[in-house]
Motif scaffolding. Sequence first.
Motif: not given
Length: 881
Positions: A498-499, A505-514, A560-569, A573-579
């Motif tokens: 989620r981070t 910059l720092r990004v922190e994703v909440a439970e609702d995908g915001s 929202a479902a959150v997962s890491v889809v890319e990490n380097g080099p 990238s984080l993926e956020i999915v809302h159904e």
Amino acid sequence: MDSLLDTLETDPGYRSFFLDGQTIILDDYLEVRPENRSRLEKLIREGRIGIGPWYILQDAFLTSGEANVRNLQIGHEEAGRWGPVSKIGYFPDTFGLFGQTPQLMRQAGIDNALFGRGVKPTGFNNEVGESSAYESSFSELVWEGPDGSRVLGILFANWYSNGNEVPTDEEQARAYWERKLADAGRYASTPHLLFMNGCDHQPIQTDLAEAIRVAGAVEPDVEFVHSNFPDYLDAVRAAADGSALSVVRGELRSQLTDGWGTLVNTASSRVYLKQLNAAGQSVLERSAEPLAAYARLVGKDYPQHLLAYAWKLLLQNHPHDSICGCSVDEVHREMVTRFDKSRHVAETIVADSAAFVAEAVDTSVFGSYGADALPFVVFNPSGWKRSGTISVELDAARIYFRDGVGFGEMNRRMKELDLSGRALVGADGRTLACKVEDLGLQFGYDLPDDAFRQPYQCRRVRLTFQADAVPALGHAAYAWVRSDARPETAPDIAADARTLDNGVLRVEVAEDGSFALTDRRTGQTFPGLGIYEDSGDIGNEYMFMAPKGVEPLTTRGVPAAVSVVENGPGRASLEIVHEWAVPASADETLDREQREIVYYPQRQAGRSAKLVPLRLRTVLSLEQGSGRLDIVSSFDNQARDHRVRLLFPTGLQADTHTADSIFEAAVRSTEPAPEWENPSNAQHQQAFADVSGQAANGSAAGLTVANVGLCEYEVLRDGRNTIAVTLLRSTGELGDWGYFPTPEAQCIGPHEARLALVPHGGDLVASGAFAEAYQLQTPWTAVQTGVHVGKLAAVGSPLAWEGESIAFSAFKASPVTGDLVVRLYNLKREPASLRLLAPAGASSAYKSGVLEQETADALELRDGRLELAVGPAEIVTIGLR
């Protein structure tokens, strides 16, 4: 057109006709009537038919600054082949006008602007409304741009068809002119009243000479003249009391109106057209032209003919009812084909130019790694030095069909090729972190200039890595080589699922995908970003209308479902999915109201109770060392009659905001005028919208929301100055003067949108946030080459420039002189200084205008360098011999 030629040739009393300010109709007409060329040419040369100055009548806010310039250039060039060019700034039906129009006109030798929108309210069927607070007291005005340029403005106060169908019957004429003279006289500041005898979809009035004679008989105190624009403007200037005319400054966007008839929501009609246009403009002005100019400096012919062809195709999609997405479906299907054709031509120019320059780049440094070193050259065609994560595909080996190897053997050799033991190196010898993807067997072919096509089978790989500090408009060479060296490892950007954190910059994703975005440089945090909003839309292609009393849906609080889809080099990238699910359409009331032609502000339709899925996929990407967070939003739309937006609350205190416009960062009031009644206050944007102001802790801060082809935003009056960007608007009718169903405007199917967030310390320009937004528009270019010596250094650029508050616009060759030109503009309303290092071999320089003609306004080049004072908001074009 047949009727026009016949009438002009047979009726000397029918003096002249203004061909709507454009030249494209000449091409269209002669495709059908080539035998009438000589008749048409004679009437144009005699001044009976006025043509130009535009190629097409474009929308002002949805086409780029360079597209507006090309429209003028091509219009002047084509009109000049036929006869005199009409120096008339003609915008009869353009949906508002950008603030730099006066400067653009002045630089093209035009001292006037005639327009129908932007100052007065217009409503259903273009009916002119009344208000007590027009920007201008009269239909004549002085229009001033942000740089101080002024033109005489003529507002079609009673619309640009106020002299249509003039009666020849005396009794009818008496009533007609009693009404018409009073209407025009109410707004005129001089005794010269303008009547426009024509409109779109309007045949010419073949008995106009007789109608004018009858008019003189029934109104003997009035002199009726079948005039032309130059004579009319001369008469107005001679009679006008300059001190009595209002000075209108900046953009004309119908802000002192009720807000129902601004047509601003055409910025979100058929968003896919805007995205295709952004791609087409970008590849032409931000890649094809600068790379072709670079290649010319190395010795390649500049493909002016191909660029003109591609630009004309693109401009054919820029008429206001076309690019605005407010026509019937058939029109817009044809546009997609034109976009593709134009873009493919431009992409070929990019590939050819990049390959030519790459052959001139000295890559001999990579020869020490062995015969199978695979060099390639990365190009940064943007106007600023740039770092970023790029992907390049390389052919590790090829076997050509001409070699006579059978397909089975060919495939075996490619499959068994050893790709191990390799590393990515820069020209400085550093080993770089790199992700390698084996793409396996690939078919390809060369298209030689002097031989039949040359097909081959190859083994292809994709390398993804961080290119660092590639010069503006320049290049850097790399190679994938045999090496056991290992790169320095960079810290992971994705700290957890989620981070994201790159130290800037720092990004922190909440439970609702915001998500919350923190700028480590300033300590400012922007929470609650990235909420989706879905509203009903019972309007039309021209204007958005939310159902009365129906609150928008949002993803606030939706898990929202959150997962890491890319990490380097270099990137994570984080993926956020809302159904999610949204109403399937408006309710059945809308169909009835559309068929009964109920004006959209008066509609009572609501939203359907039936729901359909709307799966939202959001990918947040952060690159190493970057101050920009990239966002890709994708979804498959199966709902009708609705609007989807992304919300970015800034939490900053500010009464104004800034939006990227044509050669301008336009400062706009967030609070509409007192006359404004429309609950929505959406606006146009090009590359970005920005709110800068005071944060809760008292410090200065700003948030820039950049986009690619998302032309509508709104800064909400919600106490948080939320920037809302429209991703999709689905409507089912054209609107305006009847009922024309447009089912394809519902935009059913998959959609993808690209955005970026750039937090900064409160000054959009000084922070460089605007440059980050512009670079989002500009794709990297990379081309594989060989190991060879060359006259260009492994890292270099054809020119360099510096200037605070200066934005880069173009590097190209002039279609008039063939000289190279550089165009830049000052984003601030204060003087600036530009320093430029010209390409090697430049013998002299001069200051030109947007038509890029050679001038005697010489600039001093000292050792290839020049310094130039740039005025407030000035557009500067420099010619280089």
